[in-house]
Design an enzyme around this catalytic site. Sequence first.
Site, PDB file in Angstrom:
ATOM      1  N   ARG A 161     -36.344 119.452 -51.428  1.00 16.63           N
ATOM      2  CA  ARG A 161     -35.864 118.069 -51.621  1.00 16.63           C
ATOM      3  C   ARG A 161     -36.802 117.051 -50.960  1.00 16.63           C
ATOM      4  O   ARG A 161     -36.358 116.037 -50.417  1.00 16.63           O
ATOM      5  CB  ARG A 161     -34.440 117.889 -51.064  1.00 16.63           C
ATOM      6  N   SER A 235     -25.123 116.520 -54.431  1.00 22.72           N
ATOM      7  CA  SER A 235     -25.052 116.881 -53.002  1.00 22.72           C
ATOM      8  C   SER A 235     -25.386 115.666 -52.157  1.00 22.72           C
ATOM      9  O   SER A 235     -26.456 115.075 -52.328  1.00 22.72           O
ATOM     10  CB  SER A 235     -26.063 117.975 -52.663  1.00 22.72           C
ATOM     11  N   GLU A 331     -29.118 113.722 -48.239  1.00 30.85           N
ATOM     12  CA  GLU A 331     -30.078 113.866 -49.347  1.00 30.85           C
ATOM     13  C   GLU A 331     -30.164 112.566 -50.142  1.00 30.85           C
ATOM     14  O   GLU A 331     -31.217 112.179 -50.634  1.00 30.85           O
ATOM     15  CB  GLU A 331     -29.634 115.007 -50.276  1.00 30.85           C
TER      16      GLU A 331
HETATM   17  P1  FAD Z   1     -32.622 107.278 -58.918  1.00 23.97           P
HETATM   18  O1  FAD Z   1     -31.317 107.574 -58.264  1.00 23.97           O
HETATM   19  O2  FAD Z   1     -32.671 106.134 -59.866  1.00 23.97           O
HETATM   20  O3  FAD Z   1     -33.729 107.113 -57.821  1.00 23.97           O
HETATM   21  C1  FAD Z   1     -33.834 108.011 -56.740  1.00 23.97           C
HETATM   22  C2  FAD Z   1     -35.017 107.595 -55.842  1.00 23.97           C
HETATM   23  O4  FAD Z   1     -36.223 107.760 -56.545  1.00 23.97           O
HETATM   24  C3  FAD Z   1     -34.984 106.110 -55.440  1.00 23.97           C
HETATM   25  O5  FAD Z   1     -35.568 106.003 -54.167  1.00 23.97           O
HETATM   26  C4  FAD Z   1     -35.857 105.445 -56.486  1.00 23.97           C
HETATM   27  O6  FAD Z   1     -36.432 104.235 -56.036  1.00 23.97           O
HETATM   28  C5  FAD Z   1     -36.897 106.518 -56.710  1.00 23.97           C
HETATM   29  N1  FAD Z   1     -37.454 106.513 -58.072  1.00 23.97           N
HETATM   30  C6  FAD Z   1     -36.768 106.748 -59.219  1.00 23.97           C
HETATM   31  N2  FAD Z   1     -37.607 106.716 -60.264  1.00 23.97           N
HETATM   32  C7  FAD Z   1     -38.834 106.439 -59.761  1.00 23.97           C
HETATM   33  C8  FAD Z   1     -40.130 106.257 -60.338  1.00 23.97           C
HETATM   34  N3  FAD Z   1     -40.329 106.344 -61.645  1.00 23.97           N
HETATM   35  N4  FAD Z   1     -41.159 105.995 -59.519  1.00 23.97           N
HETATM   36  C9  FAD Z   1     -40.986 105.877 -58.179  1.00 23.97           C
HETATM   37  N5  FAD Z   1     -39.795 106.036 -57.581  1.00 23.97           N
HETATM   38  C10 FAD Z   1     -38.742 106.320 -58.362  1.00 23.97           C
HETATM   39  N6  FAD Z   1     -30.616 116.867 -57.612  1.00 23.97           N
HETATM   40  C11 FAD Z   1     -31.202 118.082 -57.506  1.00 23.97           C
HETATM   41  O7  FAD Z   1     -32.330 118.200 -57.015  1.00 23.97           O
HETATM   42  N7  FAD Z   1     -30.556 119.214 -57.933  1.00 23.97           N
HETATM   43  C12 FAD Z   1     -29.335 119.182 -58.484  1.00 23.97           C
HETATM   44  O8  FAD Z   1     -28.791 120.218 -58.861  1.00 23.97           O
HETATM   45  C13 FAD Z   1     -28.688 117.911 -58.613  1.00 23.97           C
HETATM   46  N8  FAD Z   1     -27.451 117.828 -59.130  1.00 23.97           N
HETATM   47  C14 FAD Z   1     -26.843 116.616 -59.246  1.00 23.97           C
HETATM   48  C15 FAD Z   1     -25.552 116.552 -59.805  1.00 23.97           C
HETATM   49  C16 FAD Z   1     -24.916 115.346 -59.953  1.00 23.97           C
HETATM   50  C17 FAD Z   1     -23.523 115.309 -60.572  1.00 23.97           C
HETATM   51  C18 FAD Z   1     -25.550 114.151 -59.549  1.00 23.97           C
HETATM   52  C19 FAD Z   1     -24.873 112.823 -59.742  1.00 23.97           C
HETATM   53  C20 FAD Z   1     -26.820 114.190 -58.978  1.00 23.97           C
HETATM   54  C21 FAD Z   1     -27.474 115.433 -58.812  1.00 23.97           C
HETATM   55  N9  FAD Z   1     -28.756 115.534 -58.242  1.00 23.97           N
HETATM   56  C22 FAD Z   1     -29.377 116.757 -58.158  1.00 23.97           C
HETATM   57  C23 FAD Z   1     -29.446 114.331 -57.730  1.00 23.97           C
HETATM   58  C24 FAD Z   1     -30.190 113.523 -58.829  1.00 23.97           C
HETATM   59  O9  FAD Z   1     -29.743 113.879 -60.110  1.00 23.97           O
HETATM   60  C25 FAD Z   1     -31.692 113.735 -58.746  1.00 23.97           C
HETATM   61  O10 FAD Z   1     -32.186 113.372 -57.480  1.00 23.97           O
HETATM   62  C26 FAD Z   1     -32.449 112.929 -59.807  1.00 23.97           C
HETATM   63  O11 FAD Z   1     -33.795 113.317 -59.866  1.00 23.97           O
HETATM   64  C27 FAD Z   1     -32.374 111.427 -59.570  1.00 23.97           C
HETATM   65  O12 FAD Z   1     -32.915 110.786 -60.711  1.00 23.97           O
HETATM   66  P2  FAD Z   1     -32.651 109.270 -60.989  1.00 23.97           P
HETATM   67  O13 FAD Z   1     -33.523 108.858 -62.127  1.00 23.97           O
HETATM   68  O14 FAD Z   1     -31.193 109.021 -61.175  1.00 23.97           O
HETATM   69  O15 FAD Z   1     -33.156 108.617 -59.639  1.00 23.97           O
HETATM   70  N1  EPU Z   2     -19.888 126.672 -50.592  1.00 17.10           N
HETATM   71  C1  EPU Z   2     -18.661 126.666 -49.946  1.00 17.10           C
HETATM   72  N2  EPU Z   2     -17.852 125.578 -50.111  1.00 17.10           N
HETATM   73  C2  EPU Z   2     -18.205 124.520 -50.874  1.00 17.10           C
HETATM   74  C3  EPU Z   2     -19.463 124.518 -51.523  1.00 17.10           C
HETATM   75  C4  EPU Z   2     -20.288 125.618 -51.359  1.00 17.10           C
HETATM   76  O1  EPU Z   2     -18.303 127.605 -49.232  1.00 17.10           O
HETATM   77  O2  EPU Z   2     -17.407 123.590 -50.988  1.00 17.10           O
HETATM   78  C5  EPU Z   2     -20.738 127.868 -50.451  1.00 17.10           C
HETATM   79  C6  EPU Z   2     -20.733 128.683 -51.763  1.00 17.10           C
HETATM   80  O3  EPU Z   2     -19.655 129.560 -51.811  1.00 17.10           O
HETATM   81  C7  EPU Z   2     -22.060 129.407 -51.660  1.00 17.10           C
HETATM   82  C8  EPU Z   2     -22.959 128.388 -50.959  1.00 17.10           C
HETATM   83  O4  EPU Z   2     -22.078 127.480 -50.285  1.00 17.10           O
HETATM   84  O5  EPU Z   2     -21.945 130.529 -50.836  1.00 17.10           O
HETATM   85  C9  EPU Z   2     -23.895 127.637 -51.909  1.00 17.10           C
HETATM   86  O6  EPU Z   2     -23.120 126.930 -52.866  1.00 17.10           O
HETATM   87  P1  EPU Z   2     -23.701 126.483 -54.294  1.00 17.10           P
HETATM   88  O7  EPU Z   2     -24.314 127.637 -55.009  1.00 17.10           O
HETATM   89  O8  EPU Z   2     -22.643 125.704 -54.987  1.00 17.10           O
HETATM   90  O9  EPU Z   2     -24.907 125.524 -53.959  1.00 17.10           O
HETATM   91  P2  EPU Z   2     -25.102 124.401 -52.861  1.00 17.10           P
HETATM   92  O10 EPU Z   2     -25.957 124.942 -51.775  1.00 17.10           O
HETATM   93  O11 EPU Z   2     -23.802 123.801 -52.474  1.00 17.10           O
HETATM   94  C10 EPU Z   2     -27.327 123.583 -53.900  1.00 17.10           C
HETATM   95  C11 EPU Z   2     -27.987 122.289 -54.216  1.00 17.10           C
HETATM   96  C12 EPU Z   2     -27.475 121.744 -55.527  1.00 17.10           C
HETATM   97  C13 EPU Z   2     -27.813 122.752 -56.616  1.00 17.10           C
HETATM   98  C14 EPU Z   2     -27.134 124.083 -56.283  1.00 17.10           C
HETATM   99  C15 EPU Z   2     -27.527 125.186 -57.246  1.00 17.10           C
HETATM  100  C16 EPU Z   2     -28.647 121.236 -52.163  1.00 17.10           C
HETATM  101  C17 EPU Z   2     -28.369 120.169 -51.166  1.00 17.10           C
HETATM  102  N3  EPU Z   2     -27.777 121.336 -53.160  1.00 17.10           N
HETATM  103  O12 EPU Z   2     -25.943 123.324 -53.700  1.00 17.10           O
HETATM  104  O13 EPU Z   2     -28.187 120.537 -55.804  1.00 17.10           O
HETATM  105  O14 EPU Z   2     -27.372 122.302 -57.875  1.00 17.10           O
HETATM  106  O15 EPU Z   2     -27.555 124.512 -54.962  1.00 17.10           O
HETATM  107  O16 EPU Z   2     -28.835 125.587 -57.028  1.00 17.10           O
HETATM  108  O17 EPU Z   2     -29.639 121.943 -52.031  1.00 17.10           O
HETATM  109  C18 EPU Z   2     -28.148 118.175 -55.478  1.00 17.10           C
HETATM  110  O18 EPU Z   2     -29.212 118.310 -54.860  1.00 17.10           O
HETATM  111  O19 EPU Z   2     -27.616 117.060 -55.680  1.00 17.10           O
HETATM  112  C19 EPU Z   2     -27.464 119.370 -55.991  1.00 17.10           C
HETATM  113  C20 EPU Z   2     -26.287 119.321 -56.621  1.00 17.10           C
END
Ligand code: FAD
Ligand code: EPU
Length: 335
Positions: A161, A235, A331
């Site tokens: 991240r 997250s 994050e």
């Molecule tokens: P924004 O929120 O619009 O911007 C984020 C940051 O990046 C800001 O600082 C912004 O200024 C900067 N930025 C954006 N675009 C640019 C650009 N073109 N040039 C320079 N700076 C820029 N993230 C994960 O890594 N893994 C996940 O599994 C994951 N799951 C998610 C699930 C949900 C339901 C949600 C709501 C979010 C999740 N995220 C996850 C976080 C998010 O989706 C990612 O960080 C995504 O890449 C953000 O994209 P955005 O375009 O919305 O960025």
């Molecule tokens: N867990 C719990 N309770 C909870 C949530 C998770 O006990 O409420 C335990 C699960 O049982 C498991 C472990 O935590 O043992 C990991 O859980 P999970 O696989 O759901 O993933 P996570 O670590 O909670 C991360 C990323 C997610 C990504 C998933 C899948 C981060 C901060 N988050 O979540 O990314 O989608 O793994 O790879 O690294 C994001 O960055 O926004 C995001 C959603």
Amino acid sequence: MILTNINLKEHNTFGISVNSARFATFTSVDDLTQILAKRDSSKLLVLGGGSNILFTQDFDGLVLKNEIKGFEIIHQDNDLVQVKVGAGEVWHDFVLKCIDLRFAGVENLSLIPGSVGASPMQNIGAYGVEIKDVFIELQAYHIGSGKIRIFSNEECQFGYRESVFKREFKDQYIITSVTYELNMSGRINSSYGAIQQEIEKNGINHPTIKDISDAVIKIRSSKLPNPKEIGNAGSFFKNPIVDKEVLSNIQASFEKVPNYPAADGKVKLAAGWLIEQAGWKGKTIGNHGVHKNQALVLVNYSDALGNEILALSTQIIDDITEKFGVTLEREVNIL
Ligand code: FAD
Ligand code: EPU
């Protein structure tokens, strides 16, 4: 065209209602150059899908919404293909397009909200894959000089991240396109336990990239709230990377604490697990709280203020420090 006093509620997945003093959309580098030529000296915010941002106050500057589109195959051989993608493309649409074209590599990252341009910002990752695994280079506009610079994978200094754009180059560059390398042999990564279980449950012996994408979409939909229904930014905290002694201390009371090997002999803990053990999962405070299926996700049920969600995150950080001796890091970008 630069608009004034624009509400950003529709531009952030937390659904926080704040105003931006100025707001402009750009669809090309030329567009961007022209807008920036007209701006005053106030601050800038580049916005993609707003899915990793928590607004805690009105933005007293210029919000630049990235709408640069494009999908161009720039190199192809028998196995590998390189595609250059406009930073304003929707990430999940790009993933679906790759699956249609049978370009493998990003299927594990299905359904992550946001834009292509933000994907390198925090090296998005899920289900055993990070963007750095398929990233070749990006093109970025330097705000100070107006010059375009290419950043290689190494130059982005990707980590968990993390990238150089969150550290020494913070707020200095606008990413305008990203080039990824995908494979056409259908090589997949199904190492993540939850994916394996989903594939087995469906009796699939030789999973395709579409099968992996479908499995990821199913798993994600079962635990992560859909931002169109409940405001959230995924997250809220990173999973903490700690010394083995910290793990041992926790194991003394909780034998089954989830942990994963990390670099330099350290271990990664599951922040969601720590927050759940501390009793926060599903907790609701008025119009916001901690999601009931995933304790790592803070939610806005209706019209919460960014500062209320920020205050909740501080309470959680303090409580986890006290109970487990682990300091959680946010994050989500706080503005
Ligand atoms: P924004 O929120 O619009 O911007 C984020 C940051 O990046 C800001 O600082 C912004 O200024 C900067 N930025 C954006 N675009 C640019 C650009 N073109 N040039 C320079 N700076 C820029 N993230 C994960 O890594 N893994 C996940 O599994 C994951 N799951 C998610 C699930 C949900 C339901 C949600 C709501 C979010 C999740 N995220 C996850 C976080 C998010 O989706 C990612 O960080 C995504 O890449 C953000 O994209 P955005 O375009 O919305 O960025
Ligand atoms: N867990 C719990 N309770 C909870 C949530 C998770 O006990 O409420 C335990 C699960 O049982 C498991 C472990 O935590 O043992 C990991 O859980 P999970 O696989 O759901 O993933 P996570 O670590 O909670 C991360 C990323 C997610 C990504 C998933 C899948 C981060 C901060 N988050 O979540 O990314 O989608 O793994 O790879 O690294 C994001 O960055 O926004 C995001 C959603």
